[in-house]
Design an enzyme around this catalytic site. Sequence first.
Site, short mmCIF file in Angstrom:
data_model
loop_
_atom_site.label_atom_id
_atom_site.label_comp_id
_atom_site.label_asym_id
_atom_site.label_seq_id
_atom_site.Cartn_x
_atom_site.Cartn_y
_atom_site.Cartn_z
N HIS A 90 11.88 -79.50 -4.42
CA HIS A 90 11.18 -80.75 -4.17
C HIS A 90 9.68 -80.79 -4.56
CE1 HIS A 90 14.14 -83.03 -0.79
NE2 HIS A 90 14.58 -83.27 -2.16
N GLU A 130 19.00 -82.30 16.45
CA GLU A 130 19.69 -83.53 16.49
C GLU A 130 20.86 -83.75 15.44
OE1 GLU A 130 16.78 -87.07 17.12
OE2 GLU A 130 16.61 -86.84 15.17
N GLN A 189 13.97 -78.28 0.99
CA GLN A 189 12.96 -79.90 -0.04
C GLN A 189 12.22 -79.46 0.48
OE1 GLN A 189 16.16 -83.13 1.54
NE2 GLN A 189 16.80 -80.99 2.88
N TYR A 223 -2.19 -86.11 -0.45
CA TYR A 223 -1.56 -84.62 -0.29
C TYR A 223 -2.91 -83.51 -0.96
CZ TYR A 223 3.05 -86.63 -2.86
OH TYR A 223 4.27 -87.12 -2.19
N1 APR Z 1 14.31 -77.50 14.95
C1 APR Z 1 15.55 -78.13 14.18
N2 APR Z 1 15.65 -79.23 13.73
C2 APR Z 1 14.14 -79.98 13.87
C3 APR Z 1 12.58 -80.07 14.72
C4 APR Z 1 13.17 -78.02 15.83
N3 APR Z 1 11.72 -78.24 15.83
N4 APR Z 1 12.53 -80.83 14.72
C5 APR Z 1 12.82 -81.79 14.18
N5 APR Z 1 13.37 -81.19 13.58
C6 APR Z 1 14.90 -82.13 12.43
C7 APR Z 1 14.50 -83.63 12.86
O1 APR Z 1 15.46 -83.90 14.39
C8 APR Z 1 14.97 -83.84 11.47
O2 APR Z 1 17.00 -84.39 11.98
O3 APR Z 1 14.80 -81.94 11.35
C9 APR Z 1 15.16 -83.06 10.87
C10 APR Z 1 14.18 -83.41 9.89
O4 APR Z 1 14.51 -85.09 8.82
P1 APR Z 1 13.58 -85.83 8.30
O5 APR Z 1 12.02 -86.16 8.66
O6 APR Z 1 13.97 -86.76 7.39
O7 APR Z 1 12.81 -84.57 6.89
P2 APR Z 1 13.83 -83.91 5.94
O8 APR Z 1 15.84 -84.08 5.87
O9 APR Z 1 13.24 -82.05 5.02
O10 APR Z 1 13.50 -85.14 4.84
C11 APR Z 1 14.16 -84.36 3.14
O11 APR Z 1 12.51 -86.77 3.10
O12 APR Z 1 10.65 -87.71 2.26
C12 APR Z 1 11.60 -86.58 1.66
O13 APR Z 1 10.80 -85.16 0.34
C13 APR Z 1 10.35 -85.37 1.78
O14 APR Z 1 11.88 -83.40 1.15
C14 APR Z 1 11.98 -84.63 1.97
C15 APR Z 1 13.00 -85.19 2.51
#
Ligand code: APR
Length: 237
Positions: A111, A207, A93, A56
């Site tokens: 979060h 996606e 989140q 962190y």
């Molecule tokens: N614009 C829109 N969407 C995007 C972009 C972009 N430029 N780049 C990536 N993405 C999408 C990806 O396709 C994916 O579906 O954002 C999403 C990110 O997903 P994760 O990496 O799983 O992140 P998130 O959903 O925020 O994770 C939720 O998981 O690990 C924990 O606590 C952490 O808050 C987090 C939680």
Amino acid sequence: MAGKDSIVILTGAGISKESGLDTFRDKDGIWSKVRLEDVATPDGFRRDPARVQAFYNTRRRNLVEGDIRPNAAHLALARLEREWPGEVLVVTQNIDDLHERAGTENLIHMHGELLKIRCGKCARPFAWSEDLAVDAKCPDCHRTGSLRPHVVWFGEMPLHMDRIFDALARCALFVSIGTSGHVYPAAGFVQTVANQGRAHTIELNLEPSEGASLFRETRMGPASQLVPAFVEELLSR
Ligand code: APR
């Protein structure tokens, strides 16, 4: 949508990707480099607090000192809050502060926040923008080694859930932006809203997410393009 209808917007790591912050589950995402069990669980912290603080500390330093700025998507959501006649609540989140920096005020960090720490014993969160040492002393209760990032780890309860479910029950529009839909309870919000049957639900993501089929409408593309266009569309009705 009528004039005073309220809007709830859920954001995830994808909205901050074009600001220079990594997502978690994309190919080059954070969980491809480090095991979440090691750095994002209470057990991981008990086993190796130094590793967790270092993880962190690096992310906090990057957020404070790196070239990280809100992008057009964060700015568009702040504009929506300023100009929409009803309530706009952003539930994020994300632990970064890009929504605040863009000007969003009605914001819930479900979060937690990277720029806050709290004492595991006396629990009061406070602002923190530096590295946190494992043996740092809590300024309130003076215990040593009890300070931790103000971040919700897997197995812990997300923050402000009552306020979030109250807003979901009242909203006429639910928008999910940049989240993969893997992590509950956030991933379940679309079903909660769908169950009440009145609100429109839309996903804006690069996606289709895990729960894409639960949304009434989906638009695929980068947040920096989709979100400003969607906000413009809402405000020009
Ligand atoms: N614009 C829109 N969407 C995007 C972009 C972009 N430029 N780049 C990536 N993405 C999408 C990806 O396709 C994916 O579906 O954002 C999403 C990110 O997903 P994760 O990496 O799983 O992140 P998130 O959903 O925020 O994770 C939720 O998981 O690990 C924990 O606590 C952490 O808050 C987090 C939680």
